[in-house]
Write an enzyme that holds these catalytic residues in place. Structure first.
Site, PDB file in Angstrom:
ATOM      1  N   GLU A  36     -53.302  21.481  13.889  1.00 17.70           N
ATOM      2  CA  GLU A  36     -54.276  22.254  14.674  1.00 17.70           C
ATOM      3  C   GLU A  36     -55.577  21.473  14.823  1.00 17.70           C
ATOM      4  OE1 GLU A  36     -53.494  25.091  16.189  1.00 17.70           O
ATOM      5  OE2 GLU A  36     -51.496  24.940  15.290  1.00 17.70           O
ATOM      6  N   GLU A  59     -48.892  32.463  15.310  1.00 14.07           N
ATOM      7  CA  GLU A  59     -48.216  31.653  16.329  1.00 14.07           C
ATOM      8  C   GLU A  59     -46.844  31.191  15.851  1.00 14.07           C
ATOM      9  OE1 GLU A  59     -50.915  28.498  17.268  1.00 14.07           O
ATOM     10  OE2 GLU A  59     -52.108  29.756  18.621  1.00 14.07           O
ATOM     11  N   GLU A  99     -58.528  30.783  11.578  1.00 10.26           N
ATOM     12  CA  GLU A  99     -57.707  29.720  12.169  1.00 10.26           C
ATOM     13  C   GLU A  99     -56.358  29.613  11.449  1.00 10.26           C
ATOM     14  OE1 GLU A  99     -56.754  27.544  15.056  1.00 10.26           O
ATOM     15  OE2 GLU A  99     -58.925  27.819  14.994  1.00 10.26           O
TER      16      GLU A  99
END
Length: 125
Positions: free
Chosen positions: A27, A75, A68
């Site tokens: 990420e 996800e 995050e």
């Protein structure tokens, strides 16, 4: 008294670190948040903020990191259970990303509140 199972603790800790490592490597936003966090802490040092202000900054930075990490988890789960496009799967991802945005906005507001006066003084206002 129940016996403490240290082996299980260390295994859980290792799994948690593995998860954080995954988020860090995959990420780009997490890396950006970390860079921004370092800059904010450098500013706190430069302006010699009070201890309570440092604590508030650590809370804000940690909240962004947490959101995050949770966004990445959402996800991954959505991709696992719905590998093909589905409007609800996309919305779940968008909502999780929205949570990150809300947290970042909160952190920015905290930062502005803490740095406004020191920066004003520094520029000669």
């Amino acid at each position: 008294m129940e016996k403490i199972h240290y082996r299980g603790f260390w295994r859980s800790l290792n799994q948690a670190w593995r998860g954080l490592h995954y988020v860090w490597k995959t990420e780009g936003h997490m890396q950006f948040h970390a860079f921004a966090g370092v800059l904010v802490l450098a500013g706190a040092w430069w302006f010699r903020l009070a201890r309570w202000e440092w604590l508030l900054l650590f809370y804000a930075i940690g909240s962004v990191f947490l959101s995050e990490v949770l966004n990445t988890a959402v996800e991954l789960v959505v991709d696992l259970v719905q590998p093909n496009f589905h409007p609800l799967a996309g919305m779940a991802k968008d909502v999780a990303a929205g949570a990150v945005l809300v947290t970042v906005i909160q952190a920015v507001i905290i930062g502005i509140g803490l740095f406004w006066l020191p920066m004003w003084r520094w520029i000669g206002g």
